[in-house]
Design a protein around this motif. Structure first.
Motif, PDB file in Angstrom:
ATOM      1  N   LEU A  17       0.818  -1.208   0.000  1.00 53.56           N
ATOM      2  CA  LEU A  17       0.000   0.000   0.000  1.00 53.56           C
ATOM      3  C   LEU A  17       0.855   1.262   0.000  1.00 53.56           C
ATOM      4  O   LEU A  17       0.535   2.251  -0.662  1.00 53.56           O
ATOM      5  N   SER A  18       1.957   1.233   0.749  1.00 51.91           N
ATOM      6  CA  SER A  18       2.810   2.423   0.841  1.00 51.91           C
ATOM      7  C   SER A  18       3.510   2.723  -0.485  1.00 51.91           C
ATOM      8  O   SER A  18       3.884   3.871  -0.737  1.00 51.91           O
ATOM      9  N   GLN A  19       3.709   1.706  -1.338  1.00 53.45           N
ATOM     10  CA  GLN A  19       4.257   1.970  -2.668  1.00 53.45           C
ATOM     11  C   GLN A  19       3.285   2.797  -3.495  1.00 53.45           C
ATOM     12  O   GLN A  19       3.690   3.578  -4.356  1.00 53.45           O
ATOM     13  N   LEU A  20       1.995   2.631  -3.204  1.00 55.02           N
ATOM     14  CA  LEU A  20       0.972   3.373  -3.925  1.00 55.02           C
ATOM     15  C   LEU A  20       0.723   4.738  -3.298  1.00 55.02           C
ATOM     16  O   LEU A  20       0.466   5.716  -3.996  1.00 55.02           O
ATOM     17  N   ASP A  21       0.810   4.792  -1.977  1.00 57.07           N
ATOM     18  CA  ASP A  21       0.529   6.035  -1.249  1.00 57.07           C
ATOM     19  C   ASP A  21       1.475   6.129  -0.051  1.00 57.07           C
ATOM     20  O   ASP A  21       1.358   5.384   0.914  1.00 57.07           O
ATOM     21  N   LYS A  22       2.428   7.035  -0.109  1.00 54.84           N
ATOM     22  CA  LYS A  22       3.442   7.155   0.943  1.00 54.84           C
ATOM     23  C   LYS A  22       2.860   7.591   2.282  1.00 54.84           C
ATOM     24  O   LYS A  22       3.488   7.419   3.329  1.00 54.84           O
ATOM     25  N   SER A  23       1.661   8.145   2.293  1.00 52.78           N
ATOM     26  CA  SER A  23       1.077   8.637   3.545  1.00 52.78           C
ATOM     27  C   SER A  23       0.388   7.541   4.353  1.00 52.78           C
ATOM     28  O   SER A  23      -0.112   7.799   5.451  1.00 52.78           O
ATOM     29  N   VAL A  24       0.340   6.319   3.842  1.00 56.85           N
ATOM     30  CA  VAL A  24      -0.327   5.232   4.553  1.00 56.85           C
ATOM     31  C   VAL A  24       0.387   4.965   5.870  1.00 56.85           C
ATOM     32  O   VAL A  24       1.625   4.902   5.921  1.00 56.85           O
ATOM     33  N   ASP A  25      -0.380   4.780   6.938  1.00 59.16           N
ATOM     34  CA  ASP A  25       0.176   4.537   8.267  1.00 59.16           C
ATOM     35  C   ASP A  25       0.186   3.043   8.566  1.00 59.16           C
ATOM     36  O   ASP A  25      -0.800   2.344   8.343  1.00 59.16           O
ATOM     37  N   ARG A  26       1.304   2.558   9.101  1.00 61.69           N
ATOM     38  CA  ARG A  26       1.467   1.124   9.380  1.00 61.69           C
ATOM     39  C   ARG A  26       0.442   0.620  10.395  1.00 61.69           C
ATOM     40  O   ARG A  26      -0.150  -0.448  10.232  1.00 61.69           O
ATOM     41  N   LEU A  27       0.207   1.389  11.471  1.00 64.59           N
ATOM     42  CA  LEU A  27      -0.726   0.945  12.513  1.00 64.59           C
ATOM     43  C   LEU A  27      -2.164   0.902  12.002  1.00 64.59           C
ATOM     44  O   LEU A  27      -2.941   0.019  12.375  1.00 64.59           O
ATOM     45  N   GLN A  28      -2.530   1.843  11.128  1.00 63.35           N
ATOM     46  CA  GLN A  28      -3.871   1.834  10.563  1.00 63.35           C
ATOM     47  C   GLN A  28      -4.100   0.587   9.717  1.00 63.35           C
ATOM     48  O   GLN A  28      -5.164  -0.037   9.768  1.00 63.35           O
ATOM     49  N   VAL A  29      -3.083   0.221   8.940  1.00 62.40           N
ATOM     50  CA  VAL A  29      -3.195  -0.988   8.120  1.00 62.40           C
ATOM     51  C   VAL A  29      -3.347  -2.206   9.020  1.00 62.40           C
ATOM     52  O   VAL A  29      -4.173  -3.097   8.755  1.00 62.40           O
ATOM     53  N   LYS A  30      -2.594  -2.247  10.095  1.00 64.15           N
ATOM     54  CA  LYS A  30      -2.681  -3.372  11.027  1.00 64.15           C
ATOM     55  C   LYS A  30      -4.079  -3.489  11.623  1.00 64.15           C
ATOM     56  O   LYS A  30      -4.628  -4.596  11.738  1.00 64.15           O
ATOM     57  N   ASP A  31      -4.678  -2.367  11.983  1.00 59.65           N
ATOM     58  CA  ASP A  31      -6.020  -2.391  12.564  1.00 59.65           C
ATOM     59  C   ASP A  31      -7.055  -2.889  11.554  1.00 59.65           C
ATOM     60  O   ASP A  31      -7.947  -3.669  11.895  1.00 59.65           O
ATOM     61  N   ILE A  32      -6.934  -2.451  10.299  1.00 55.50           N
ATOM     62  CA  ILE A  32      -7.892  -2.876   9.280  1.00 55.50           C
ATOM     63  C   ILE A  32      -7.761  -4.370   9.007  1.00 55.50           C
ATOM     64  O   ILE A  32      -8.753  -5.094   8.875  1.00 55.50           O
ATOM     65  N   VAL A  33      -6.516  -4.848   8.937  1.00 54.49           N
ATOM     66  CA  VAL A  33      -6.292  -6.280   8.698  1.00 54.49           C
ATOM     67  C   VAL A  33      -6.913  -7.102   9.814  1.00 54.49           C
ATOM     68  O   VAL A  33      -7.484  -8.180   9.584  1.00 54.49           O
ATOM     69  N   ALA A  34      -6.850  -6.593  11.037  1.00 54.79           N
ATOM     70  CA  ALA A  34      -7.399  -7.330  12.176  1.00 54.79           C
ATOM     71  C   ALA A  34      -8.914  -7.471  12.091  1.00 54.79           C
ATOM     72  O   ALA A  34      -9.489  -8.418  12.633  1.00 54.79           O
ATOM     73  N   THR A  35      -9.579  -6.539  11.422  1.00 54.22           N
ATOM     74  CA  THR A  35     -11.046  -6.598  11.325  1.00 54.22           C
ATOM     75  C   THR A  35     -11.525  -7.468  10.172  1.00 54.22           C
ATOM     76  O   THR A  35     -12.723  -7.747  10.079  1.00 54.22           O
ATOM     77  N   ALA A  36     -10.615  -7.887   9.280  1.00 52.76           N
ATOM     78  CA  ALA A  36     -11.025  -8.620   8.079  1.00 52.76           C
ATOM     79  C   ALA A  36     -11.506 -10.019   8.419  1.00 52.76           C
ATOM     80  O   ALA A  36     -11.135 -10.606   9.439  1.00 52.76           O
ATOM     81  N   ALA A  37     -12.324 -10.562   7.510  1.00 51.17           N
ATOM     82  CA  ALA A  37     -12.885 -11.898   7.726  1.00 51.17           C
ATOM     83  C   ALA A  37     -11.787 -12.949   7.784  1.00 51.17           C
ATOM     84  O   ALA A  37     -11.825 -13.852   8.611  1.00 51.17           O
ATOM     85  N   ASP A  38     -10.803 -12.862   6.890  1.00 52.27           N
ATOM     86  CA  ASP A  38      -9.676 -13.792   6.886  1.00 52.27           C
ATOM     87  C   ASP A  38      -8.571 -13.191   6.015  1.00 52.27           C
ATOM     88  O   ASP A  38      -8.743 -12.131   5.408  1.00 52.27           O
ATOM     89  N   GLN A  39      -7.443 -13.875   5.939  1.00 56.20           N
ATOM     90  CA  GLN A  39      -6.319 -13.356   5.165  1.00 56.20           C
ATOM     91  C   GLN A  39      -6.626 -13.310   3.672  1.00 56.20           C
ATOM     92  O   GLN A  39      -6.180 -12.411   2.966  1.00 56.20           O
ATOM     93  N   GLN A  40      -7.374 -14.294   3.187  1.00 56.40           N
ATOM     94  CA  GLN A  40      -7.734 -14.298   1.778  1.00 56.40           C
ATOM     95  C   GLN A  40      -8.549 -13.057   1.413  1.00 56.40           C
ATOM     96  O   GLN A  40      -8.395 -12.494   0.332  1.00 56.40           O
TER      97      GLN A  40
END
Length: 651
Positions: free
Chosen positions: A574-597
């Motif tokens: 994601l950061s390759q696409l947008d340098k402003s992406v925050d690592r912790l925000q990505v971690k929080d979103i991944v945690a809410t997902a149904a699964d890794q797929q």
């Protein structure tokens, strides 16, 4: 021009219209491959030396033995005269008619003008000449040009390089020639390179030597990266080719089985900016099933079903078993197969629209298994990452790293990419008019024996018809004699580095003299023999080391990163696409997902959309886990004070 000898014809070795003999003093700078000119009042003859002998006035060695009284250490009473006696093949005669044996006359070393005339370069070097190397006559270095109309088409095309591994400089020669094409070709041209060996072509955008004061200078010095020699810079200047790496390089690699990390050695954090994934969905690869499926699987019945699926099912709304299914990916295709077989079982039939149940099951198993067999390259959903079809850029190198793929996956990548190049060039909408396709290890992909694979047919098609479209094949291998004859035969320009004597004993080298073969077997790095349609006989040249970082040095300075953890890999992409992406925000979103797929699906959708706000798009694409409120948040149970007296479970 410097005179070096005189033509000599004897009864035993007469001159002909195609070859002549001449003698020189011992100290003359003439050797095998030297270009010479015979100049008389009425004719000029240009030739290349192909054989040499040394003579004294001795009739036999016995005379010298007797004179030395059998002692090899004794000095001769008289100094015997010695000459060099050479044979040269005729390259060109002025005037060309009448064609007669070479006359007696003085022999000169060819200068720049004579070299241009001898190799017929005077007719094209100003309009369509591409410098390929430097010819050395004594202390003089002269650029040698090949004709772009015979290298890139349309008159002829294709190049083949051969020689032993490590010493023949095949890859370096192709890299330098590509730089020369980019510098001198007057049309628009791009290159597609298939990296098939480790790290060979993974640093085309990095120089062989760092500029003074640059941030790379200390890193290069720490790892003892050898700079270019002064002689290399001089050769670049003589041929007017910039001594620099390729300015525009884009790298593509399939995913690893986790569908997040890329399956390439170019994974160092400093190198990832121009590395993109390569991944295809059902609609992208369905027409190449012959490459992926076993030959025994594709009989006439299976092929008929595959054609039906391509034309009537994929990409369309199909109605089967009273259900409407839109088949856009492998998941949809699997559902379609399931409904077909359920309909057959419900109606107790052994065929469906003339396709037998056994055939349907076989094709189902083979197709739906592709996402497992080619995990990381073929996606089960609609995920597609591809080359920029329709927007290829002039003077850009597109490197496809297939070094870590197995043979079948490599065949699929080769075949699909080349087929798409051909399709877009036929329509004229690729973005450039000519594309150079670079393939190494031709012994492996197009051998002279063995079965005809889909990839071999594709390479044959390029070599025979590609020049009319602007599709040009630059190929390389160790053993030319073991490559399909039609591929090397259609290569108008051929480069020969150092060769094995076993290879030189093959029938294809019978036209070379023993002296030329001996020179080929002892060439050093940076030296080549070139065959080109304008040259009547192959010519020896030298070329500079490409100003490109060697793969072995690049891997030391930029070691591949370990496969990243799931959350970190998501953040990096994601950061390759947008340098402003925050690592912790990505971690929080991944945690809410149904699964890794589900995370991978949402991430791929985001990367395909290329939005301005990558994080928001990623968050929208995520399907979250089902929300189940904890028990404490539920309203309290209602206690019925007057239970039903007829209720057997009442207290």
């Amino acid at each position: 021009m410097q005179q070096v000898g005189r033509v000599a014809a004897t009864e035993q070795k007469p001159n002909t219209a195609y070859s002549f003999n001449f003698w020189t003093p011992i100290e003359s700078p003439v050797g095998i491959g030297t270009l010479v000119a015979v100049v008389t009042e009425n004719v000029r003859v240009y030739g290349v030396v192909v054989e040499g002998h040394s003579y004294t006035d001795l009739a036999t060695a016995m005379h010298d033995y007797i004179a030395a009284e059998g002692n090899p250490e004794s000095e001769s009473a008289t100094v015997r005269p010695e000459i060099r006696y050479y044979t040269a093949n005729v390259l060109r005669v002025e005037p060309e008619e009448p064609l007669q044996p070479v006359p007696m006359g003085p022999v000169f070393l060819a200068d720049d003008d004579a070299i241009a005339k001898a190799l017929r370069m005077d007719a094209y070097k100003e309009q369509s000449g591409i410098p390929v190397g430097l010819y050395q006559n004594g202390e003089m270095l002269s650029p040698i040009f090949v004709d772009s109309e015979f290298l890139l088409g349309p008159e002829a095309a294709h190049l083949n390089a051969t020689g032993v591994s490590g010493l023949a400089t095949k890859t370096s020669a192709v890299e330098f020639l590509l730089s020369s094409i980019f510098a001198h070709y007057k049309g628009d041209v791009a290159a597609v390179c298939f990296n098939v060996k480790g790290h060979d072509m993974l640093f085309l955008d990095y120089p062989a030597e760092a500029e003074p004061g640059s941030k790379l200078r200390a890193l290069y010095e720490t790892h003892n990266v050898p700079p270019l020699l002064d002689s290399d810079h001089d050769m670049y200047e003589l041929m007017q080719v910039p001594a620099e790496p390729f300015r525009q390089v884009e790298y593509y690699a399939p995913f690893k089985p986790d569908c997040l990390n890329l399956n390439t050695l170019r994974t160092h954090e400093d190198l990832c900016a121009n590395v993109s994934p390569l991944c295809w969905g059902l609609e992208d690869i369905l027409e190449y099933t012959e490459v992926m499926l076993n030959r025994d699987d594709i009989d006439a019945k299976a092929d008929a079903l595959l054609q039906f699926i391509r034309q009537r099912v994929v990409g369309q709304v199909a109605k089967v078993n009273e259900k409407t299914i839109k088949v856009e990916d492998f998941r949809g295709l699997e559902e379609w197969f399931n409904q077909v077989m359920l309909e057959m079982e419900a109606n107790n039939r052994d065929s469906w629209q003339s396709h037998h149940y056994a055939t349907i099951r076989k094709v189902n198993n083979r197709l739906t298994n592709l996402t497992t067999r080619y995990s990381g390259l073929i996606s089960s959903d609609k995920t597609t990452f591809d080359l920029p079809w329709g927007s290829f850029r002039d003077r850009t190198v597109y490197v496809i790293d297939v070094a870590n793929l197995d043979q079948e996956a490599q065949d699929l990548v080769f075949t699909r990419v080349v087929s798409k190049l051909r399709e877009h060039l036929e329509r004229g909408d690729l973005g450039v008019k000519k594309v150079v396709v670079i393939v190494d290890e031709l012994n492996k992909y197009a051998p002279s024996d063995g079965q005809d694979t889909y990839l071999k047919k594709t390479l044959l098609d390029i070599s025979e018809r590609g020049r009319y479209l602007g599709l040009v094949l630059f190929s390389a291998q160790q053993f030319r004699s073991q490559v399909h004859k039609r591929i090397v035969g259609n290569s108008a320009t051929c480069l020969f580095g150092r060769m094995d004597m076993d290879e030189l004993a093959a029938p294809g080298y019978q036209t070379l003299t023993p002296a030329v073969k001996e020179k080929l077997a002892t060439l050093s790095k940076g030296q080549l023999m070139i065959r080109h349609p304008h040259f009547s006989y192959p010519v020896f040249v030298k070329f500079p080391r490409p100003n490109i970082l060697r793969g072995s040095d690049g891997i030391k300075m930029f070691p591949p990163a370990e496969a990243l953890p799931f959350e970190e890999a998501c953040y990096r992409r994601l950061s390759q696409l947008d340098k402003s992406v925050d690592r912790l925000q990505v971690k929080d979103i991944v945690a809410t997902a149904a699964d890794q797929q589900e995370v991978v699906r949402a991430l791929n959708l985001t990367l395909q959309e290329q939005p301005d706000d990558a994080f928001s798009c990623f968050r929208r694409n995520i399907r979250e886990k089902a929300k189940v409120a904890p028990l404490d948040d539920k309203p309290p149970l209602t206690i019925i004070s007057n239970p039903d007296s007829e209720d057997p479970f009442a207290p």
